[in-house]
Design an enzyme around this catalytic site. Structure first.
Site, short mmCIF file in Angstrom:
data_model
loop_
_atom_site.label_atom_id
_atom_site.label_comp_id
_atom_site.label_asym_id
_atom_site.label_seq_id
_atom_site.Cartn_x
_atom_site.Cartn_y
_atom_site.Cartn_z
N GLU A 53 54.52 15.66 22.67
CA GLU A 53 55.65 14.89 22.15
C GLU A 53 55.70 14.92 20.63
O GLU A 53 56.76 15.10 20.03
CB GLU A 53 55.55 13.42 22.63
CG GLU A 53 55.53 13.26 24.14
CD GLU A 53 54.13 13.17 24.70
OE1 GLU A 53 53.89 12.32 25.57
OE2 GLU A 53 53.27 13.97 24.27
N TRP A 171 31.23 47.46 43.51
CA TRP A 171 32.21 46.38 43.44
C TRP A 171 32.93 46.30 44.77
O TRP A 171 33.38 47.33 45.29
CB TRP A 171 33.21 46.60 42.31
CG TRP A 171 32.59 46.63 40.96
CD1 TRP A 171 32.32 47.73 40.21
CD2 TRP A 171 32.16 45.49 40.21
NE1 TRP A 171 31.74 47.35 39.02
CE2 TRP A 171 31.64 45.98 39.00
CE3 TRP A 171 32.17 44.13 40.42
CZ2 TRP A 171 31.13 45.15 38.03
CZ3 TRP A 171 31.66 43.30 39.45
CH2 TRP A 171 31.15 43.80 38.27
N ARG A 185 38.21 32.90 34.38
CA ARG A 185 37.05 32.41 33.60
C ARG A 185 37.48 31.90 32.23
O ARG A 185 36.97 30.88 31.75
CB ARG A 185 36.03 33.54 33.40
CG ARG A 185 35.22 33.92 34.61
CD ARG A 185 34.26 35.04 34.25
NE ARG A 185 33.51 35.52 35.39
CZ ARG A 185 32.68 36.55 35.36
NH1 ARG A 185 32.51 37.22 34.21
NH2 ARG A 185 32.03 36.92 36.44
N THR A 197 22.77 34.56 43.51
CA THR A 197 23.69 35.43 42.77
C THR A 197 23.13 35.73 41.38
O THR A 197 23.23 36.86 40.90
CB THR A 197 25.07 34.76 42.65
OG1 THR A 197 25.60 34.55 43.96
CG2 THR A 197 26.03 35.63 41.86
N ASP A 201 22.58 39.69 40.82
CA ASP A 201 23.59 40.34 39.98
C ASP A 201 23.29 40.28 38.49
O ASP A 201 23.90 41.02 37.72
CB ASP A 201 24.97 39.72 40.24
CG ASP A 201 25.44 39.92 41.67
OD1 ASP A 201 24.82 40.73 42.39
OD2 ASP A 201 26.43 39.27 42.06
N LEU A 205 28.78 36.02 33.29
CA LEU A 205 29.75 34.94 33.55
C LEU A 205 30.63 34.66 32.34
O LEU A 205 31.11 33.54 32.15
CB LEU A 205 29.04 33.66 34.01
CG LEU A 205 28.16 33.80 35.26
CD1 LEU A 205 27.57 32.44 35.62
CD2 LEU A 205 28.96 34.37 36.42
N GLU A 295 31.81 31.04 41.56
CA GLU A 295 31.89 32.46 41.90
C GLU A 295 30.84 32.90 42.93
O GLU A 295 30.61 34.08 43.11
CB GLU A 295 31.77 33.30 40.62
CG GLU A 295 32.93 33.10 39.67
CD GLU A 295 33.07 34.23 38.67
OE1 GLU A 295 32.64 35.36 38.97
OE2 GLU A 295 33.61 33.98 37.59
N PRO A 298 27.33 32.82 49.11
CA PRO A 298 27.67 32.17 50.37
C PRO A 298 26.99 30.81 50.58
O PRO A 298 27.58 29.91 51.17
CB PRO A 298 27.21 33.18 51.42
CG PRO A 298 26.28 34.11 50.73
CD PRO A 298 26.70 34.15 49.31
#
Length: 370
Positions: A53, A171, A185, A197, A201, A205, A295, A298
């Site tokens: 505003e 991938w 991200r 993970t 990996d 991130l 991300e 499981p």
């Protein structure tokens, strides 16, 4: 009324420009209209900066006197990082204010509208309310529950596998999908993965494929505080902070070693030996994390879904078949054994992302995760 809706749509487009820059504040846009024409526009650019505003009023100058102002969220009426917007609107001589919906922040919650009306300003509420609430779903979740809005991002093959049997996932999805994830991200307050993970990996991130808008917190849910001191997360603290969410049972030596590297460690209550996801989200909420992008993997996905703590799923489906029953599934065991008790999700959006399909889903019924 059709003109009100048209100007409010413009407000919502302006509000979205602040994504990734203003959290935990809401995304807000403002349009000043006089004699049916827009004379100034504004939006909330950065945390601590002018609200939408005030941004619009500064651009309008004297043209604001006697004009209408459209805004997607009730103007604030308290002193926070900036002075009250209601005072600025009254002082500028705004004649009428059209608001999409009331701000649930207890410091405002209708008081801003009351202050405007008490000063003789005409106020209308409810124009494009549903669309406006969608735009600010993360803020509304954080301000009403104290926890961040949780987006669970997953990528899978046509047969529902996220990695091969060795855990190798690079991938599953296409480069176009990965760029999309990096844009997500760049707008998130925090990016979260599980310990598995992080080990498999060794992710950064960081939004390296997109222009970062702010330094996001990187979170590893790791009950044993086992994050390797040589991992890319632990060795890039200067680029963006890292928080390891461990349990109270984590070895003190491991916790001390990570803290010595500059990694933050939060020792939280546990459930069945794992970090209590509710306690973790409450901790992030206290840190003013308004939205978190999860991300994987499981196990973490199942933990959050099983507790009803996921607000949106973004699923990338790659046109590939693995056909290996030992490959990693999309999510872990939710304990559901029949279709009558399956979680129901509704498709909010669906579109192509390179060769992949991106599906956005939200809880579809009362009592479902939200």
């Amino acid at each position: 009324m059709s003109a009100d809706r048209r100007f409010m749509r413009r407000v919502l487009r302006l509000a979205a420009r602040g994504a990734g820059c203003v959290s935990p504040n809401p995304l807000v846009g403002a349009v000043i209209v006089k004699d049916g024409s827009i004379v100034a526009e504004g939006w909330h650019h950065a945390l601590g900066g002018d609200h939408a505003e005030v941004d619009a009023l500064k651009k309008a100058g004297e043209a604001a006197r006697g004009a209408d102002l459209y805004v997607n969220l009730e103007p604030c009426c308290h002193f926070g990082r900036t002075p009250p917007c209601t005072r600025a609107l009254i002082a500028a001589g705004i004649r009428r204010v059209v608001v999409a919906h009331i701000d649930p922040n207890p410091l405002i919650a209708g008081q801003g509208i009351a202050a405007l009306r008490a000063a003789g300003v005409e106020v209308e509420v409810g124009v494009l309310e549903s669309e406006a609430r969608d735009v600010n779903a993360p803020f509304l979740t954080w301000i009403t529950t104290g926890r961040p809005y949780v987006t669970l991002k997953m990528a899978m093959t046509l047969d529902g596998r996220t990695a091969d049997r060795e855990g190798y996932a690079r991938w599953v999805s296409s480069e176009a999908s990965r760029r999309e994830v990096h844009r997500m991200r760049s707008r998130a307050d925090a990016v979260m993965v599980g310990a598995g993970t992080a080990r498999r990996d060794d992710p950064l991130l960081l939004p390296v494929l997109a222009r970062p808008r702010r330094r996001s917190l990187r979170v590893v849910v790791d009950e044993a505080a086992s994050l390797s001191p040589t991992s890319r997360l632990a060795t890039t603290i200067r680029e963006s902070p890292v928080l390891v969410a461990a349990t109270d049972a984590a070895e003190e030596a491991r916790v001390a070693a990570l803290r010595g590297l500059g990694v933050e460690v939060a020792c939280l209550p546990s459930v069945d030996g794992r970090v209590d996801p509710g306690a973790l989200l409450a901790e992030l909420g206290r840190r003013q994390v308004g939205c978190v992008l999860v991300e994987g993997g499981p196990t973490l996905a199942a933990s959050l879904l099983g507790r009803g703590l996921v607000d949106r799923i973004v699923l990338f489906v790659a046109p590939r078949l693995l056909g290996d029953p030992a490959a990693l599934p999309l999510i872990g065991d939710l304990g559901i054994r029949d279709l009558a008790h399956a979680q129901d999700w509704a498709v909010k959006a669906l579109r192509r992302c390179g060769p992949d399909i991106r599906i956005d889903l939200v809880p579809s019924r009362p009592g479902a995760p939200s």
